[in-house]
Design an enzyme around this catalytic site. Sequence first.
Site, short mmCIF file in Angstrom:
data_model
loop_
_atom_site.label_atom_id
_atom_site.label_comp_id
_atom_site.label_asym_id
_atom_site.label_seq_id
_atom_site.Cartn_x
_atom_site.Cartn_y
_atom_site.Cartn_z
N CYS A 98 -8.36 9.31 1.77
CA CYS A 98 -7.67 8.04 1.53
C CYS A 98 -6.22 8.25 1.13
O CYS A 98 -5.31 7.70 1.73
CB CYS A 98 -8.40 7.24 0.45
N HIS A 99 -6.01 9.04 0.09
CA HIS A 99 -4.64 9.20 -0.39
C HIS A 99 -4.27 10.67 -0.58
O HIS A 99 -3.33 10.99 -1.28
CB HIS A 99 -4.43 8.42 -1.69
N GLY A 100 -5.07 11.56 0.02
CA GLY A 100 -4.68 12.96 0.07
C GLY A 100 -4.89 13.77 -1.18
O GLY A 100 -4.26 14.80 -1.37
N ARG B 162 0.95 4.29 -2.80
CA ARG B 162 0.72 5.71 -2.50
C ARG B 162 1.95 6.57 -2.72
O ARG B 162 1.89 7.79 -2.61
CB ARG B 162 0.29 5.85 -1.03
N TYR C 78 0.83 -1.20 0.00
CA TYR C 78 0.00 0.00 0.00
C TYR C 78 0.88 1.26 0.00
O TYR C 78 0.56 2.24 -0.67
CB TYR C 78 -0.89 -0.03 1.24
#
Lengths: 421, 189
Positions: free
Chosen positions: B153-155, A302, A298
């Site tokens: 979630c991921h900005g 990201r 993960y």
Amino acid sequence: MSFPWANHYEPKHPLMQWIDQRLPLPRFVYGAVGAGYPVPRNLNYWWNFGVLSGVALTIQLITGIVLAMHYASNGALAFDSVEHIMRDVNSGWLLRYAHANGASMFFIVVYIHIFRGLFFGSYKAPREMVWLLGLVIFLLMMATAFMGYVLPWGQMSFWGAKVITGLFGAIPLVGEPIQTWLLGGFAPDNAALNRFFSLHYLLPFVIAAVVILHIWALHIPGSSNPAGVEVKGPQDTLPFHPYYTAKDGFGLGVFLIAFALLLFFAPNALGHPDNYIPANPLSTPAHIVPEWYFWPFYAILRAFTVDIFGIPAKLLGVVAMFGSIILLFFLPWLDNSPVRSGHYRPLFKSFFVLLCIDVLILGYCGGAPAAEPYVMISQVAAAYYFAHFLIVLPMVARFEKPLPLPGSITEAVLAKNTIAA
Amino acid sequence: MATGEQAIDPHADASEDGVRRRDFINIAAVSFAGVGAASVLVPLVNQMNPSADVLAEASIEVDISAIAVGQAIKTIFRKQPLFVRHLTAKEIAAADAVNISELRDPETLAQRTKEGHKQWLITMGVCTHLGCVPLGAGEGEIKGAFGGYFCPCHGSTYDTAARIRKGPAPKNLLVPEYVFNSDTVIKVG
């Protein structure tokens, strides 16, 4: 078994001879775990984790089949049926906690098993196929674990399903139709839940089948060992039973104690409180993370926040995440060093420690919120992960001067005992 | 029988170009079986696609008269969240002040709203990264550094025209097809 020092099955009892001529199943068992599988005499406790993985898979199969007797895979009923298991079904809480924490234990032992292989060069010739099949098992485990986590239909289940199927949406052109096809709708709903349940029930049996292939492929060259030199003769081996059944039995006891501690004293320590809230398509949990065993991947996903060469950041992240596992399929050919064991490779050993730290950092960042400094740290750590396999290992294999190898397994064992005495 | 002779001379029944009758039958049989197997795959793959009840999406009507300036609501369209936001004059000005050539997905606020209704920003509440619901529509939710929406979630950070400004999302929040039935009612879909 085909390796030269294997013992061959010779049944004495007429009944066993009769069976062996018609269905050589006793022969298969004898060769797999009986006295017919001579094992290098110097295996250490890191070699327990293959058997422990098998035990963990069995625990998951048994608890899972029982849970399926009480679970309802319908969007309107799923969450309540899990609560029904927890509160009403006799011993339901125990079975569900055992299944949920059993997944974590399964991944712990499999990760140790993988890193054992990385350090001791178990992926090298002639055991490449063992390594490749192991990676197939790992991929199947990840798919199974992901779909299992969706089944309680809590907030984390729902949003996990949305994010992971969203990964396929990143594929150019065909991405969105694929995502819709996987979900059977535009967002996770009843159709998705039902098919995930069906596949979550199927895949463990596929895993069991690949495990048989994994062991079959292992038993053609025989087990590797900590010294990394091949077996030269019978003096280098011990029969699997009773020597390694006993050693694995001890390891199994330790494993079960650790499992029991987690299960009875901290059953929710590795879960997320948000998953005790029923799925709500209108509200994303503030901090959405997968289960701990997906955190390193993960973090790689990201780590990509800007487009590079016009390729969208989203696609880059997805490609890198899948690439981080696909890369491992090429490992037997990326690391050319003829020396297997890390004990005789000083430079490799240092980089191996660095890789372990790197993966732990990735794991930590994957579990942290999507903010600085974690994003930048993940970027550096992800870069090292790829560099380790693509640049460092080939270079080390070329320039490293390994330590002298022992002449045989027996020589390595005796040398060690002499030093100890 | 011919089989006995063939064991001795496999080309006994070959025609002038060397093709046996049996070769033809083999190819024909295997091809036929292949076509049959492939056509069985079609329903097996197709059953995974959205079913008729999922596809039978009625369009929805939303009454927007109760949304005050600066407020936003979340509703459901095709089982996914829909944001309806009543922009303030300041938010419109902020969106218009952006040089669109610097945007990842260049669009003006005017292109993303209906003519004469520039204060109504109607978008899907689905982050274009991996599909989370961004924050910023609900009361008291954080709106991110650009005053629009922020995906936890991921900005990914969206501005007051719901355009992607920072983070991993590749596209602006999707503007669905909709029309103004009247000044206070929109029809989406």
